[in-house]
Design a protein around this motif. Structure first.
Motif, PDB file in Angstrom:
ATOM      1  N   ARG A 153       0.841  -1.210   0.000  1.00  0.00           N
ATOM      2  CA  ARG A 153       0.000   0.000   0.000  1.00  0.00           C
ATOM      3  C   ARG A 153       0.869   1.250   0.000  1.00  0.00           C
ATOM      4  N   ALA A 154       1.952   1.219   0.780  1.00  0.00           N
ATOM      5  CA  ALA A 154       2.863   2.366   0.793  1.00  0.00           C
ATOM      6  C   ALA A 154       3.439   2.605  -0.592  1.00  0.00           C
ATOM      7  N   ARG A 155       3.777   1.553  -1.298  1.00  0.00           N
ATOM      8  CA  ARG A 155       4.393   1.691  -2.620  1.00  0.00           C
ATOM      9  C   ARG A 155       3.407   2.132  -3.690  1.00  0.00           C
ATOM     10  N   LEU A 156       2.108   2.010  -3.390  1.00  0.00           N
ATOM     11  CA  LEU A 156       1.089   2.554  -4.290  1.00  0.00           C
ATOM     12  C   LEU A 156       0.878   4.052  -4.070  1.00  0.00           C
ATOM     13  N   GLY A 157       1.349   4.565  -2.911  1.00  0.00           N
ATOM     14  CA  GLY A 157       1.202   6.001  -2.654  1.00  0.00           C
ATOM     15  C   GLY A 157       0.417   6.361  -1.414  1.00  0.00           C
ATOM     16  N   LEU A 158       0.278   5.415  -0.467  1.00  0.00           N
ATOM     17  CA  LEU A 158      -0.396   5.688   0.804  1.00  0.00           C
ATOM     18  C   LEU A 158       0.647   5.913   1.899  1.00  0.00           C
ATOM     19  N   GLY A 159       0.651   7.102   2.498  1.00  0.00           N
ATOM     20  CA  GLY A 159       1.550   7.384   3.606  1.00  0.00           C
ATOM     21  C   GLY A 159       0.753   7.734   4.841  1.00  0.00           C
ATOM     22  N   ARG A 160       1.309   7.443   6.023  1.00  0.00           N
ATOM     23  CA  ARG A 160       0.569   7.767   7.237  1.00  0.00           C
ATOM     24  C   ARG A 160       1.514   8.122   8.375  1.00  0.00           C
ATOM     25  N   THR A 161       0.969   8.839   9.346  1.00  0.00           N
ATOM     26  CA  THR A 161       1.649   9.093  10.606  1.00  0.00           C
ATOM     27  C   THR A 161       0.876   8.390  11.708  1.00  0.00           C
TER      28      THR A 161
ATOM     29  N   ASN B 175      16.238   7.501   9.766  1.00  0.00           N
ATOM     30  CA  ASN B 175      14.808   7.201   9.857  1.00  0.00           C
ATOM     31  C   ASN B 175      14.128   7.456   8.519  1.00  0.00           C
ATOM     32  N   LEU B 176      14.453   8.577   7.899  1.00  0.00           N
ATOM     33  CA  LEU B 176      13.842   8.911   6.615  1.00  0.00           C
ATOM     34  C   LEU B 176      14.299   7.958   5.508  1.00  0.00           C
ATOM     35  N   THR B 177      15.560   7.563   5.557  1.00  0.00           N
ATOM     36  CA  THR B 177      16.077   6.662   4.531  1.00  0.00           C
ATOM     37  C   THR B 177      15.409   5.291   4.604  1.00  0.00           C
ATOM     38  N   VAL B 178      15.228   4.770   5.827  1.00  0.00           N
ATOM     39  CA  VAL B 178      14.549   3.486   5.990  1.00  0.00           C
ATOM     40  C   VAL B 178      13.110   3.593   5.477  1.00  0.00           C
ATOM     41  N   ALA B 179      12.420   4.679   5.837  1.00  0.00           N
ATOM     42  CA  ALA B 179      11.047   4.871   5.372  1.00  0.00           C
ATOM     43  C   ALA B 179      10.998   4.970   3.850  1.00  0.00           C
TER      44      ALA B 179
ATOM     45  N   LEU C 181       6.413  11.442   4.176  1.00  0.00           N
ATOM     46  CA  LEU C 181       6.745  12.074   2.899  1.00  0.00           C
ATOM     47  C   LEU C 181       7.841  11.312   2.160  1.00  0.00           C
ATOM     48  N   ALA C 182       8.747  10.694   2.926  1.00  0.00           N
ATOM     49  CA  ALA C 182       9.847   9.958   2.299  1.00  0.00           C
ATOM     50  C   ALA C 182       9.360   8.762   1.491  1.00  0.00           C
ATOM     51  N   THR C 183       8.163   8.266   1.780  1.00  0.00           N
ATOM     52  CA  THR C 183       7.608   7.143   1.019  1.00  0.00           C
ATOM     53  C   THR C 183       6.997   7.597  -0.302  1.00  0.00           C
ATOM     54  N   ASP C 184       7.028   8.915  -0.568  1.00  0.00           N
ATOM     55  CA  ASP C 184       6.513   9.501  -1.808  1.00  0.00           C
ATOM     56  C   ASP C 184       5.014   9.253  -1.969  1.00  0.00           C
TER      57      ASP C 184
END
Length: 237
Positions: free
Chosen positions: A73-81, A96-100, A148-151
């Motif tokens: 889901r993240a790779r389709l464009g869903l990001g969350r906090t 942290n951002l690089t792993v995300a 945001l790092a997951t685009d």
């Protein structure tokens, strides 16, 4: 962009969400409100893949995602906090951002990380330990930066303003408006503060005991007798 159709979630005998359905369009900022225990975070968990619905459909960009794992889901464009910031321990802010980024976008792009650090006002903290050396406001900015790092194309924000005093809250609202414009994001934000929802959102949905009880502009939903009753226990006379 996102469509929920008849989504129902049960935990044993507890119905956490009942027949929830709505659409979110590209670039829309939708407020998700309701009393404590209304099902807001469960809904986010269901959309992002932490919880699987008992019935109903979740479509993102016209594809059924209800059975996809989190990373897909993240790779389709869903990001969350998350409501409680969850920095990765023993890693710097940058790490942290690089792993995300690798989790969500499947690439390591240092230039993109630098841009996000700058936009989220974390560049000066990039090499600090994320779990031990950041104040609350910085942790909240880090939560958004990781997302945001997951685009993402759609960002789910779970009470990112909770615990902030008024001035800090206003600055955070301005930052969210900046992110919306800069990255052309659709956003769903869970927030209790009526002023925040009214300022940020063109539309709001209200949950109570897992059911949708209102959907409209913030002005409309906050005047709705069912919404007033859900918060106060008594409808206006």
């Amino acid at each position: 962009m996102l469509r929920l159709e008849g989504v129902t979630v049960r935990f044993g005998g507890l119905v956490a969400l009942k027949d929830v359905g709505f659409d979110v369009g590209p670039g829309e900022i939708l407020g998700l409100v309701g009393p404590n225990g209304a099902g807001k975070t469960t809904l986010f968990n269901t959309i992002s893949g932490l919880v699987r619905p008992r019935s109903g459909r979740i479509l993102f960009r016209e594809s059924e995602i209800g059975r996809l794992p989190l990373h897909a889901r993240a790779r389709l464009g869903l990001g969350r906090t998350f409501q409680i910031p969850q920095p990765m321990h023993h890693l710097t802010v940058r790490e942290n951002l690089t792993v995300a980024q690798v989790f969500g976008a499947r690439i390591a792009d240092p230039a993109r990380i630098d841009e996000i650090l700058e936009v989220m006002e974390l560049a000066d903290h990039a090499e600090r330990d994320a779990a031990t050396e950041l104040a609350l406001q910085e942790l909240k900015r880090l939560e958004i930066a990781k997302a945001l790092a997951t685009d993402p194309e759609l960002l789910l924000l779970d009470e990112v303003l909770a615990g902030l005093e008024s001035q800090a809250k206003r600055r955070f609202i301005a930052k969210l408006c900046e992110l919306h414009e800069r990255y052309k994001l659709a956003i769903i934000i869970v927030e209790h503060d009526i002023e925040t929802i009214s300022t940020l959102c063109s539309r709001a949905i209200v949950l109570n005991f897992g059911e949708m009880i209102a959907d409209g502009t913030p002005a409309e939903v906050f005047r709705d007798p069912a919404v007033v009753e859900s918060y106060t226990g008594a409808a206006d006379a």
